[in-house]
Design a protein around this motif. Sequence first.
Motif, short mmCIF file in Angstrom:
data_model
loop_
_atom_site.label_atom_id
_atom_site.label_comp_id
_atom_site.label_asym_id
_atom_site.label_seq_id
_atom_site.Cartn_x
_atom_site.Cartn_y
_atom_site.Cartn_z
N THR A 17 46.41 31.15 43.82
CA THR A 17 46.19 30.57 45.14
C THR A 17 44.69 30.30 45.33
O THR A 17 43.85 30.81 44.58
CB THR A 17 46.65 31.53 46.25
N SER A 18 44.36 29.54 46.35
CA SER A 18 42.95 29.26 46.62
C SER A 18 42.21 30.55 46.98
O SER A 18 41.04 30.72 46.63
CB SER A 18 42.80 28.21 47.73
N ALA A 19 42.87 31.49 47.65
CA ALA A 19 42.24 32.77 48.01
C ALA A 19 41.92 33.59 46.76
O ALA A 19 40.84 34.19 46.66
CB ALA A 19 43.14 33.56 48.95
N VAL A 20 42.83 33.61 45.81
CA VAL A 20 42.62 34.36 44.56
C VAL A 20 41.51 33.70 43.74
O VAL A 20 40.65 34.38 43.18
CB VAL A 20 43.94 34.46 43.76
N LYS A 21 41.51 32.37 43.69
CA LYS A 21 40.44 31.65 42.98
C LYS A 21 39.09 31.94 43.62
O LYS A 21 38.07 32.06 42.91
CB LYS A 21 40.71 30.15 42.99
N ALA A 22 39.04 32.07 44.94
CA ALA A 22 37.79 32.36 45.64
C ALA A 22 37.27 33.75 45.28
O ALA A 22 36.06 33.94 45.11
CB ALA A 22 38.00 32.24 47.15
N VAL A 23 38.17 34.74 45.14
CA VAL A 23 37.76 36.09 44.73
C VAL A 23 37.16 36.04 43.32
O VAL A 23 36.11 36.62 43.06
CB VAL A 23 38.95 37.08 44.78
N PHE A 24 37.82 35.33 42.42
CA PHE A 24 37.34 35.21 41.04
C PHE A 24 35.96 34.55 41.01
O PHE A 24 35.03 35.04 40.37
CB PHE A 24 38.34 34.39 40.21
N ALA A 40 46.27 33.72 35.03
CA ALA A 40 47.23 34.57 35.74
C ALA A 40 46.47 35.75 36.33
O ALA A 40 45.35 36.04 35.93
CB ALA A 40 48.33 35.07 34.80
N PHE A 41 47.10 36.44 37.29
CA PHE A 41 46.47 37.61 37.88
C PHE A 41 47.51 38.61 38.33
O PHE A 41 48.66 38.26 38.60
CB PHE A 41 45.58 37.21 39.08
N ALA A 42 47.08 39.86 38.41
CA ALA A 42 47.89 40.94 38.97
C ALA A 42 46.99 41.66 39.96
O ALA A 42 45.76 41.58 39.87
CB ALA A 42 48.36 41.90 37.88
N THR A 43 47.58 42.35 40.93
CA THR A 43 46.79 43.07 41.92
C THR A 43 47.24 44.51 42.03
O THR A 43 48.37 44.86 41.70
CB THR A 43 46.90 42.42 43.32
N GLN A 44 46.30 45.33 42.51
CA GLN A 44 46.55 46.74 42.78
C GLN A 44 45.88 47.04 44.11
O GLN A 44 44.67 46.88 44.26
CB GLN A 44 45.96 47.61 41.68
N VAL A 45 46.68 47.45 45.10
CA VAL A 45 46.14 47.74 46.42
C VAL A 45 45.63 49.17 46.45
O VAL A 45 46.35 50.11 46.14
CB VAL A 45 47.21 47.52 47.51
N TYR A 72 38.62 42.38 35.15
CA TYR A 72 38.98 43.23 36.29
C TYR A 72 37.94 43.06 37.39
O TYR A 72 36.73 43.16 37.12
CB TYR A 72 39.05 44.70 35.87
N ILE A 73 38.41 42.81 38.58
CA ILE A 73 37.53 42.58 39.73
C ILE A 73 37.98 43.47 40.87
O ILE A 73 39.20 43.61 41.12
CB ILE A 73 37.58 41.09 40.16
N PHE A 74 37.01 44.06 41.58
CA PHE A 74 37.33 44.84 42.77
C PHE A 74 36.81 44.09 43.99
O PHE A 74 35.65 43.68 44.03
CB PHE A 74 36.69 46.22 42.72
N LYS A 75 37.68 43.90 44.97
CA LYS A 75 37.32 43.28 46.25
C LYS A 75 37.48 44.35 47.31
O LYS A 75 38.59 44.72 47.68
CB LYS A 75 38.22 42.08 46.54
N PRO A 76 36.35 44.93 47.81
CA PRO A 76 36.45 45.95 48.85
C PRO A 76 36.94 45.35 50.17
O PRO A 76 36.93 44.13 50.35
CB PRO A 76 35.01 46.47 48.98
N LEU A 77 37.37 46.21 51.07
CA LEU A 77 37.82 45.74 52.38
C LEU A 77 36.72 44.96 53.08
O LEU A 77 36.99 43.94 53.72
CB LEU A 77 38.27 46.92 53.24
N ASN A 78 35.50 45.43 52.98
CA ASN A 78 34.34 44.74 53.56
C ASN A 78 33.29 44.64 52.47
O ASN A 78 32.80 45.64 51.99
CB ASN A 78 33.77 45.53 54.75
#
Length: 91
Positions: A17-24, A40-45, A72-78
């Motif tokens: 998705t565009s949101a996932v591409k933006a994180v990358f 491709a991507f997988a997520t872990q909350v 592997y990428i980490f996107k914190p809440l803030n």
Amino acid sequence: MTTEIVGGWSSFDYELTSAVKAVFKEALEGFVGVSYVPSAFATQVVAGTNYCFLTTGEVSVPNAPHFPALVYIFKPLNGKAHISEITRIKP
């Protein structure tokens, strides 16, 4: 569509998705030496979201071979997404 399982990894999703591409893009901003293209991507909350991207990498030199890698990428809440690990996949 990915399924969010707290603490567990989702299955790989091949529709980025565009949101996932933006994180990358955010995490790899300013990264030099190797370019990575996600497929491709997988997520872990967790307290934020861990992403595992299946990518094709290429060292930034003429005629360099392509290679598969997990980014592997980490996107914190803030805060800004950042690379936590890159693992080259070997046959």
